[in-house]
Scaffold this motif. Sequence first.
Motif, short mmCIF file in Angstrom:
data_model
loop_
_atom_site.label_atom_id
_atom_site.label_comp_id
_atom_site.label_asym_id
_atom_site.label_seq_id
_atom_site.Cartn_x
_atom_site.Cartn_y
_atom_site.Cartn_z
N ALA A 127 0.86 -1.18 0.00
CA ALA A 127 0.00 0.00 0.00
C ALA A 127 0.89 1.24 0.00
O ALA A 127 1.96 1.24 0.61
N CYS A 128 0.45 2.26 -0.68
CA CYS A 128 1.20 3.52 -0.77
C CYS A 128 1.04 4.32 0.52
O CYS A 128 -0.07 4.65 0.93
N GLY A 129 2.15 4.64 1.15
CA GLY A 129 2.15 5.42 2.37
C GLY A 129 1.58 6.82 2.18
O GLY A 129 0.91 7.35 3.07
N LEU A 130 1.84 7.44 1.02
CA LEU A 130 1.28 8.77 0.76
C LEU A 130 -0.24 8.71 0.73
O LEU A 130 -0.92 9.61 1.25
N SER A 131 -0.78 7.65 0.13
CA SER A 131 -2.24 7.49 0.08
C SER A 131 -2.80 7.25 1.48
O SER A 131 -3.85 7.79 1.83
N LEU A 132 -2.10 6.44 2.26
CA LEU A 132 -2.55 6.21 3.63
C LEU A 132 -2.62 7.51 4.40
O LEU A 132 -3.59 7.78 5.12
N ASN A 133 -1.59 8.34 4.27
CA ASN A 133 -1.57 9.64 4.95
C ASN A 133 -2.70 10.54 4.47
O ASN A 133 -3.38 11.18 5.28
N LYS A 134 -2.90 10.57 3.16
CA LYS A 134 -3.93 11.44 2.60
C LYS A 134 -5.32 11.09 3.12
O LYS A 134 -6.14 11.97 3.38
#
Length: 140
Positions: A98-105
Amino acid sequence: MKHSITYITALLFLILGTSEMKAQDHHSDQHDYVVLSKNIKQLKPILMTATSLAEEDGENYGEFKVIFCGKTVSDMKNNADFTMLLKQAKLQNVKVSACGLSLNKFNINPDQLPELLEVVDNGILYGFQLKKNGFISLTI
């Protein structure tokens, strides 16, 4: 003069032939794959594809990685179907991230995700890095 042309031609073939061989040495016969997706519902057909490619490639089959980015990361937590597919992926040696940037967003805590899921800092960057390392890539 006639011999000079022959020697120059032979030298050019030797130089060009050697440089082409070096470029070929740089590439492996192993086929590595990466899929970048914005929809976790695609995991089942991706795993079917991985199975087919493994059979098709035989000994040349290498790594298979899947990276999920975007809003779909919101659908990963507490999702029994997705967790079951992650277990299948592990059996097939398919690594799912999973993309960490997406998780943060989307304010998703990585601790809320299934244990079998790897988190990468930036899924898009990771996909490009894999492509630079010779992975065959597909974005769906």
